[in-house]
Design an enzyme around this catalytic site. Structure first.
Site, mmCIF file in Angstrom:
data_model
loop_
_atom_site.group_PDB
_atom_site.id
_atom_site.type_symbol
_atom_site.label_atom_id
_atom_site.label_comp_id
_atom_site.label_asym_id
_atom_site.label_seq_id
_atom_site.Cartn_x
_atom_site.Cartn_y
_atom_site.Cartn_z
ATOM 1 N N CYS A 234 37.565 34.127 45.733
ATOM 2 C CA CYS A 234 36.300 33.441 45.211
ATOM 3 C C CYS A 234 36.136 31.833 45.148
ATOM 4 O O CYS A 234 35.358 31.228 44.948
ATOM 5 C CB CYS A 234 35.768 34.013 44.187
ATOM 6 S SG CYS A 234 37.093 33.425 42.553
ATOM 7 N N GLN B 27 34.384 42.502 38.250
ATOM 8 C CA GLN B 27 33.535 41.408 39.029
ATOM 9 C C GLN B 27 32.010 41.814 38.457
ATOM 10 O O GLN B 27 31.575 42.875 37.995
ATOM 11 C CB GLN B 27 33.378 41.950 40.561
ATOM 12 C CG GLN B 27 34.715 41.965 41.250
ATOM 13 C CD GLN B 27 35.003 40.529 41.646
ATOM 14 O OE1 GLN B 27 34.456 39.718 41.298
ATOM 15 N NE2 GLN B 27 36.226 40.077 42.373
ATOM 16 N N GLU C 104 49.296 42.186 36.683
ATOM 17 C CA GLU C 104 48.359 41.338 36.295
ATOM 18 C C GLU C 104 48.873 40.895 34.928
ATOM 19 O O GLU C 104 49.531 41.518 34.033
ATOM 20 C CB GLU C 104 47.002 42.615 35.835
ATOM 21 C CG GLU C 104 46.196 42.308 34.755
ATOM 22 C CD GLU C 104 45.299 41.143 35.213
ATOM 23 O OE1 GLU C 104 44.858 40.936 36.453
ATOM 24 O OE2 GLU C 104 45.036 40.095 34.245
HETATM 25 N N1 SAH Z 1 41.453 42.354 41.356
HETATM 26 C C1 SAH Z 1 40.731 42.331 40.293
HETATM 27 C C2 SAH Z 1 40.619 40.963 39.505
HETATM 28 C C3 SAH Z 1 40.518 39.642 40.143
HETATM 29 S S1 SAH Z 1 40.346 38.403 39.175
HETATM 30 C C4 SAH Z 1 39.117 42.703 40.615
HETATM 31 O O1 SAH Z 1 38.877 42.812 41.693
HETATM 32 O O2 SAH Z 1 38.828 43.072 39.552
HETATM 33 C C5 SAH Z 1 41.747 37.553 38.845
HETATM 34 C C6 SAH Z 1 42.705 38.364 37.699
HETATM 35 O O3 SAH Z 1 43.842 37.778 38.071
HETATM 36 C C7 SAH Z 1 42.185 38.503 36.452
HETATM 37 O O4 SAH Z 1 42.301 39.916 35.978
HETATM 38 C C8 SAH Z 1 43.482 37.708 35.681
HETATM 39 O O5 SAH Z 1 43.343 38.013 34.343
HETATM 40 C C9 SAH Z 1 44.351 37.695 36.507
HETATM 41 N N2 SAH Z 1 45.433 36.634 36.451
HETATM 42 C C10 SAH Z 1 45.236 35.320 36.435
HETATM 43 N N3 SAH Z 1 46.319 34.507 36.482
HETATM 44 C C11 SAH Z 1 47.255 35.415 36.688
HETATM 45 C C12 SAH Z 1 48.610 35.249 36.788
HETATM 46 N N4 SAH Z 1 49.351 33.932 37.071
HETATM 47 N N5 SAH Z 1 49.324 36.423 37.173
HETATM 48 C C13 SAH Z 1 48.889 37.764 37.218
HETATM 49 N N6 SAH Z 1 47.608 37.769 36.706
HETATM 50 C C14 SAH Z 1 46.815 36.884 36.794
#
Ligand code: SAH
Length: 497
Positions: free
Chosen positions: A361, A236, A286
């Site tokens: 978001c 973030q 992830e």
């Molecule tokens: N929860 C974390 C990241 C949120 S951002 C935090 O607060 O820091 C969204 C995340 O989803 C990113 O890390 C991105 O790589 C992941 N992402 C995007 N598409 C995805 C999917 N289809 N399956 C799993 N993860 C995914």
């Protein structure tokens, strides 16, 4: 740090006072505002920005639950701890900037009101060094030149700084001397990474990282847990507000040491690792391989033994879990702005957690996903917005959903929705279960006869006791449309239609 914060606050309030005293703001407080377009609210007083976000969320999400007052920042400037500059040329001089809104035209930006000031200063220093090191910035049209982007990440907690130079080819001339010169100007830099991006693409980072100086990563901490950040992993951008967001999320999750928790879209494991201190076990899911590597490293580093990570598409992984009959007590999900997908959401429903904590978001995609979840056995309990992106239209929300329970005071039946795997009910929900669901949802009492009538209407098997003939059916009292709707809703929930 404290002093600096005070200074910012004073400057910020003085500027707004000025703006508010004027009837109209003739000149934007940001010289790049018109061309950059990144901060849509830059000339709107912060209180007004918050009001506006609140209003918009209420309009979009108010049908699900009351939207709690948005949590804003005390000092809403220079909050971005990850800064990205596109490199190019203007009148023969190398410049750093951003692409003009909705175009590929580069706008020079030397200082930005929402970016970390140290990061901006480092970018300007690099720009200043380019000529003497004969490093050319990249030109998209001709596919010539070397330096495409600079990314700087500043750790909020430790002050560590990572500089990433995104290059067209892996060779940076006099790279060691370049690093030395940069470090002389900014000894606070802890690591420098060369990232190779040789594709004609709009993606900033390429696949390959070459560490030029330091360890290749930095550490930051949130809610008392230390995290390792790699060049590629998502983190973030506003750490101060992220801490608030995570605290809210965990407050809503009400974890106990018995709970099996899923942290979907977990990035480098931030939420899951913080949650693991209160939970029985956590599974992080992830897609990004580098992020998962960091997440595993973070678990080791923080001696969290009750957390595991899976590198997979969250939707596909959840489908497999649901098919294997697995269960979860709490699902925390934090998908990208585009939200989740039906494969994921339907599997969440099958895993049947008591609580879902949805961090988003993207209010539009959140509304869409809440539509799905609330139509499939969940109720929205709380919506808490947090302003992670002051000066912009963007806003983050954390939402608590809980599984709809049957009120045992109203219904005397020997089951509860909590213990049920809805996926196993394809065509098999009992009359009592349907009655209980309808009563809980709508307060309406429906008879077995009504259920049988609607089943028949839907072409479902009504069972031995209700195998009514057409004439029987006609003779008996008919179900009201309201009750019919409620029964159909139950059929849908139990996967019967
Ligand atoms: N929860 C974390 C990241 C949120 S951002 C935090 O607060 O820091 C969204 C995340 O989803 C990113 O890390 C991105 O790589 C992941 N992402 C995007 N598409 C995805 C999917 N289809 N399956 C799993 N993860 C995914």
């Amino acid at each position: 740090m404290q002093e600096k914060n005070e200074r910012y606050k004073k400057e910020y309030h003085a500027k707004y006072k000025q703006d508010e005293n004027r009837k109209t703001v003739q000149k934007s407080r940001c010289p790049y505002a018109k061309k950059c377009g990144g901060c849509q609210f830059i000339d709107m007083p912060y209180e007004k920005q918050l009001e506006r976000k609140q209003k918009e969320l209420k309009a979009l999400l108010g049908k699900f639950a009351r939207v709690s007052p948005i949590i804003g920042m005390e000092d809403p400037l220079h909050y971005r701890h990850k800064v990205h500059a596109v490199m190019g040329y203007e009148k023969g001089e190398p410049i750093a900037g951003v692409y003009q809104e909705k175009s590929h035209r580069l706008v020079r930006v030397d200082q930005c009101l929402i970016e970390n000031e140290k990061a901006d200063a480092i970018i300007q220093s690099i720009r200043g060094l380019l000529k003497s090191f004969k490093i050319k910035t990249y030109d998209e049209d001709s596919d010539r030149g070397l330096l495409r982007h600079i990314m700087v990440r500043v750790s909020h907690a430790t002050g560590e700084i990572m500089v990433i130079l995104v290059l067209r080819s892996p060779i940076l001339p006099s790279k060691n001397n370049f690093a030395k010169a940069l470090l002389k100007l900014h000894p606070e830099i802890t690591t420098i990474v060369l990232n190779v991006n040789d594709k004609k693409t709009t993606m900033v980072l390429g696949q390959r990282d070459i560490v030029l100086y330091g360890s290749g990563f930095i550490y930051d901490s949130l809610c008392g847990v230390r995290f390792r950040l790699s060049p590629q992993s998502f983190y973030q951008v506003n750490p101060l507000q992220t801490e608030i967001l995570y605290r809210e999320a965990l407050k809503l999750a009400k974890l106990t040491k018995k709970d099996k928790v899923i942290d979907a879209y977990c990035g480098i494991g931030t939420i899951g690792l913080i949650a693991s201190r209160q939970a029985g076990s956590v599974l992080g899911i992830e897609l990004n391989r580098e992020a998962v590597k960091d997440a595993k490293e973070n678990a080791k580093h923080n001696q969290c033994k009750n957390i595991e990570f899976a590198c997979a598409d969250a939707g596909e992984y959840m489908v497999e879990m649901a098919q294997a009959g697995e269960k979860a007590d709490v699902v925390i999900m934090d998908p990208p702005r585009s939200g989740s997908n039906e494969a994921f959401l339907s599997s969440v429903c099958r895993l049947s957690p008591n609580r879902i904590v949805y961090i988003s978001c993207g209010p539009q995609s959140l509304a869409r996903d809440l539509d799905y979840l609330t139509a499939h056995g969940y109720r929205t309990e709380r919506i808490q917005p947090v302003d992670l992106f002051p000066m912009t239209v963007h806003v983050e929300s954390v939402v608590l959903l809980s599984k709809r329970m049957v009120d045992s005071r109203k219904v005397k039946v020997d089951f509860s929705l909590e213990d049920m795997d809805l996926s196993e009910f394809k065509g098999k929900a009992t009359y009592e279960q349907i009655k209980a669901y309808v009563l809980e949802e709508t307060g309406l009492k429906v008879s077995s006869l009504y259920i049988a009538q609607i089943k028949k209407k839907c072409g479902l098997d009504v069972g031995e006791n209700f195998n009514l003939s057409k004439s029987d059916n006609a003779r008996k009292p008919q179900c009201t449309p309201e009750k019919e709707d409620a029964i159909m809703q139950a059929f849908k929930l139990f996967g019967m239609i």
